[in-house]
Scaffold this active site. Structure first.
Site, PDB file in Angstrom:
ATOM      1  N   TYR A 155       0.854  -1.200   0.000  1.00 39.02           N
ATOM      2  CA  TYR A 155       0.000   0.000   0.000  1.00 39.02           C
ATOM      3  C   TYR A 155       0.888   1.248   0.000  1.00 39.02           C
ATOM      4  CZ  TYR A 155      -3.941   3.039   1.107  1.00 39.02           C
ATOM      5  OH  TYR A 155      -4.900   4.015   1.058  1.00 39.02           O
ATOM      6  N   LYS A 159       1.230   3.810  -3.161  1.00 40.42           N
ATOM      7  CA  LYS A 159       0.786   5.199  -2.966  1.00 40.42           C
ATOM      8  C   LYS A 159       1.976   6.161  -3.103  1.00 40.42           C
ATOM      9  CE  LYS A 159      -3.609   4.341  -2.265  1.00 40.42           C
ATOM     10  NZ  LYS A 159      -4.642   4.754  -3.208  1.00 40.42           N
TER      11      LYS A 159
END
Ligand SMILES: NC(=O)c1ccc[n+]([C@@H]2O[C@H](COP(=O)([O-])OP(=O)(O)OC[C@H]3O[C@@H](n4cnc5c(N)ncnc54)[C@H](OP(=O)(O)O)[C@@H]3O)[C@@H](O)[C@H]2O)c1
Length: 263
Positions: A155, A159
């Protein structure tokens, strides 16, 4: 009913949360919309409401942005939409646990959804925006890359890509009047935390003041575009948290790995 702008916007992950809030904002501003997600029933109901309320046209695209075939179809639609002025790359999800324990298919799906799909949709949208010398691209990232913690490897990595991608892309397209934003929300009240993946996590321990409604995140993101904020963290508390703790989190992460390296 508002006047139509005769400009279009695409929102991915429009079936709930931040994507739904962006859909509602853009419809209220008179944009015709192309909305993408897997849950068609939710998209259809949002589309009907936006058409009735604002008189805009809404095209529903049911698609899985982790699927190469579906992304190709959506890419073609972006290329064929001559007046596409706004692209909101928002679809995303989270996983729980250390990288080594997370099913590799989930990690690869996350890379497909957070990295490959937004990259391809931006590439498809840019020629038209450059030719018309106007356009807005919002890539929904997160505060996560500012606060490295274990259990968030892919994640954080994906990101981080969206932030770096947006920053560099803005340098290339700024002179053509195109605005790019990496939107970095903190805790936002959406469907994100109510999925099976997080059923063992008690999010009620996160203090209320740390949460923002999706509508507020979107309102602030849109305003920040006018101020040409490329990396934008909505909410004073989130900005303060990142400013104060980012250095500390990064220091602790490095110190911990250096300590582990010692014989
Ligand atoms: N909520 C937070 O605290 C928070 C914080 C920082 C960043 N974010 C980011 O904000 C973005 C939006 O999330 P949210 O908080 O609004 O959560 P959400 O309510 O769960 O919305 C996620 C959206 O992404 C769509 N989506 C997920 N997987 C997809 C796939 N494979 N193909 C197409 N669409 C897919 C979902 O639609 P379907 O299920 O219908 O496909 C849904 O519309 C995400 O990128 C997330 O990482 C959220």
């Amino acid at each position: 009913m508002k006047n139509r702008l005769l400009k279009s916007a695409m929102v991915t992950g429009a079936s709930s949360g931040i994507g739904e809030a962006y859909t509602r904002l853009l419809a209220s501003l008179g944009y015709d919309l192309i909305i993408v997600a897997r849950r068609k029933d939710r998209l259809v109901s949002i589309a009907r409401e936006m058409q009735d309320k604002y008189g805009v046209s809404v095209t529903v695209l049911q698609g899985n942005l982790c699927s190469e075939k579906d992304v190709s179809t959506i890419e073609e639609i972006v290329l064929d939409t001559a007046d596409l002025s706004v692209l909101i790359n928002n679809a995303g999800f989270g996983t729980l646990g250390p990288f080594v324990d997370v099913d590799i298919s989930k990690s690869l799906n996350m890379i497909a959804l957070h990295v490959t799909a937004p990259t391809r949709l931006v590439k498809a949208a840019l020629p038209g925006m450059l030719a018309r010398r106007e356009g807005i691209i919002v890539n929904v990232a997160s505060v996560a890359p500012f606060l490295p913690v274990s259990g968030n490897v892919i994640y954080n990595g994906t990101k981080s890509y969206l932030i770096a991608f947006s920053e560099c892309l803005q340098l290339e397209v700024e002179s053509a009047g195109i605005r790019v934003q990496a939107l970095c929300p903190g805790f936002t009240r959406t469907g994100f935390h109510s999925v099976d993946e997080y059923k063992s996590v008690d999010f009620s321990t996160i203090p209320t003041f740390m949460w923002m409604p999706a509508e507020k995140v979107v309102e602030q993101s849109w305003q920040a575009l006018r101020r040409k904020k490329v990396v934008f963290i909505p909410g004073f508390i989130n900005r303060m948290t990142c400013t104060i703790f980012s250095g500390l989190f990064k220091y602790l992460a490095r110190k911990r790995s250096a300590t582990k390296d010692q014989p």
